[in-house]
Design a protein around this motif. Sequence first.
Motif, PDB file in Angstrom:
ATOM      1  N   TRP A  18       0.857  -1.183   0.000  1.00 46.28           N
ATOM      2  CA  TRP A  18       0.000   0.000   0.000  1.00 46.28           C
ATOM      3  C   TRP A  18       0.895   1.235   0.000  1.00 46.28           C
ATOM      4  O   TRP A  18       2.053   1.174   0.393  1.00 46.28           O
ATOM      5  CB  TRP A  18      -0.986   0.006   1.166  1.00 46.28           C
ATOM      6  CG  TRP A  18      -0.391   0.065   2.548  1.00 46.28           C
ATOM      7  CD1 TRP A  18       0.066  -0.992   3.297  1.00 46.28           C
ATOM      8  CD2 TRP A  18      -0.209   1.234   3.351  1.00 46.28           C
ATOM      9  NE1 TRP A  18       0.523  -0.560   4.509  1.00 46.28           N
ATOM     10  CE2 TRP A  18       0.363   0.805   4.569  1.00 46.28           C
ATOM     11  CE3 TRP A  18      -0.468   2.581   3.180  1.00 46.28           C
ATOM     12  CZ2 TRP A  18       0.680   1.704   5.606  1.00 46.28           C
ATOM     13  CZ3 TRP A  18      -0.163   3.465   4.203  1.00 46.28           C
ATOM     14  CH2 TRP A  18       0.403   3.018   5.392  1.00 46.28           C
ATOM     15  N   HIS A  37      -6.503  -8.580  -0.892  1.00 47.06           N
ATOM     16  CA  HIS A  37      -6.259  -7.412  -0.043  1.00 47.06           C
ATOM     17  C   HIS A  37      -6.671  -7.719   1.388  1.00 47.06           C
ATOM     18  O   HIS A  37      -7.049  -8.849   1.703  1.00 47.06           O
ATOM     19  CB  HIS A  37      -6.950  -6.159  -0.619  1.00 47.06           C
ATOM     20  CG  HIS A  37      -8.438  -6.185  -0.607  1.00 47.06           C
ATOM     21  ND1 HIS A  37      -9.187  -5.167  -0.073  1.00 47.06           N
ATOM     22  CD2 HIS A  37      -9.327  -7.094  -1.050  1.00 47.06           C
ATOM     23  CE1 HIS A  37     -10.474  -5.446  -0.210  1.00 47.06           C
ATOM     24  NE2 HIS A  37     -10.585  -6.610  -0.799  1.00 47.06           N
ATOM     25  N   ASN A  38      -6.549  -6.725   2.265  1.00 47.49           N
ATOM     26  CA  ASN A  38      -6.764  -6.951   3.692  1.00 47.49           C
ATOM     27  C   ASN A  38      -8.117  -7.576   4.002  1.00 47.49           C
ATOM     28  O   ASN A  38      -8.242  -8.341   4.954  1.00 47.49           O
ATOM     29  CB  ASN A  38      -6.621  -5.647   4.481  1.00 47.49           C
ATOM     30  CG  ASN A  38      -5.183  -5.148   4.515  1.00 47.49           C
ATOM     31  OD1 ASN A  38      -4.273  -5.790   4.032  1.00 47.49           O
ATOM     32  ND2 ASN A  38      -4.998  -3.979   5.082  1.00 47.49           N
ATOM     33  N   ALA A  39      -9.150  -7.248   3.236  1.00 44.20           N
ATOM     34  CA  ALA A  39     -10.501  -7.757   3.506  1.00 44.20           C
ATOM     35  C   ALA A  39     -10.729  -9.158   2.942  1.00 44.20           C
ATOM     36  O   ALA A  39     -11.791  -9.740   3.147  1.00 44.20           O
ATOM     37  CB  ALA A  39     -11.545  -6.801   2.938  1.00 44.20           C
ATOM     38  N   PHE A  52      -7.635   2.324  -4.454  1.00 43.35           N
ATOM     39  CA  PHE A  52      -6.897   2.288  -3.199  1.00 43.35           C
ATOM     40  C   PHE A  52      -6.427   3.702  -2.880  1.00 43.35           C
ATOM     41  O   PHE A  52      -5.424   4.171  -3.427  1.00 43.35           O
ATOM     42  CB  PHE A  52      -5.711   1.323  -3.304  1.00 43.35           C
ATOM     43  CG  PHE A  52      -6.137  -0.045  -3.747  1.00 43.35           C
ATOM     44  CD1 PHE A  52      -6.647  -0.949  -2.838  1.00 43.35           C
ATOM     45  CD2 PHE A  52      -6.070  -0.407  -5.089  1.00 43.35           C
ATOM     46  CE1 PHE A  52      -7.076  -2.213  -3.249  1.00 43.35           C
ATOM     47  CE2 PHE A  52      -6.495  -1.654  -5.510  1.00 43.35           C
ATOM     48  CZ  PHE A  52      -6.997  -2.557  -4.587  1.00 43.35           C
ATOM     49  N   ASP A  58      -4.384  -0.735   3.239  1.00 41.64           N
ATOM     50  CA  ASP A  58      -5.104  -1.835   2.594  1.00 41.64           C
ATOM     51  C   ASP A  58      -4.145  -2.470   1.587  1.00 41.64           C
ATOM     52  O   ASP A  58      -4.187  -2.186   0.396  1.00 41.64           O
ATOM     53  CB  ASP A  58      -6.376  -1.344   1.900  1.00 41.64           C
ATOM     54  CG  ASP A  58      -7.214  -2.503   1.358  1.00 41.64           C
ATOM     55  OD1 ASP A  58      -6.911  -3.663   1.680  1.00 41.64           O
ATOM     56  OD2 ASP A  58      -8.170  -2.229   0.612  1.00 41.64           O
ATOM     57  N   HIS A  60      -2.524  -4.717  -1.055  1.00 43.40           N
ATOM     58  CA  HIS A  60      -3.225  -5.372  -2.161  1.00 43.40           C
ATOM     59  C   HIS A  60      -2.244  -5.877  -3.220  1.00 43.40           C
ATOM     60  O   HIS A  60      -1.122  -5.400  -3.320  1.00 43.40           O
ATOM     61  CB  HIS A  60      -4.221  -4.400  -2.800  1.00 43.40           C
ATOM     62  CG  HIS A  60      -3.578  -3.123  -3.252  1.00 43.40           C
ATOM     63  ND1 HIS A  60      -3.360  -2.071  -2.391  1.00 43.40           N
ATOM     64  CD2 HIS A  60      -3.077  -2.752  -4.455  1.00 43.40           C
ATOM     65  CE1 HIS A  60      -2.758  -1.088  -3.049  1.00 43.40           C
ATOM     66  NE2 HIS A  60      -2.571  -1.477  -4.303  1.00 43.40           N
TER      67      HIS A  60
END
Length: 110
Positions: A18, A37-39, A52, A58, A60
């Motif tokens: 990021w 990515h983080n989610a 982003f 975050d 990715h």
Amino acid sequence: DAKMVTLQPGAKSALLHWHEHQDEMVIVTSGVCTLVHNAGEIELETGECAAFPAGIDDAHSFVNRTGFPVSFVVIGPSADTQTVHYPDDDLMLEIDGAAKAYSRVDGSKL
């Protein structure tokens, strides 16, 4: 700036990362790729995009898990200075013009 990226089957765009000072947007122009990515993970198809914002932690990357090439455009402002974090690899990159300095995420030197 904008650049076209083509990933062959099994390829990955970059280490999870990021940017502190650089917005980034990706638009899939052909094929299907997986945004990691983080989610979690999500498949992006032709015409779909992901954004982003700068300064948002975050991390990715994009992976081609299909049997066909996938292409996408990466759009982001060019900057003489920027800081990129690679949290899964305990790595940080600071760019100031032509100079590049790598360190650990906590700022300690490698």
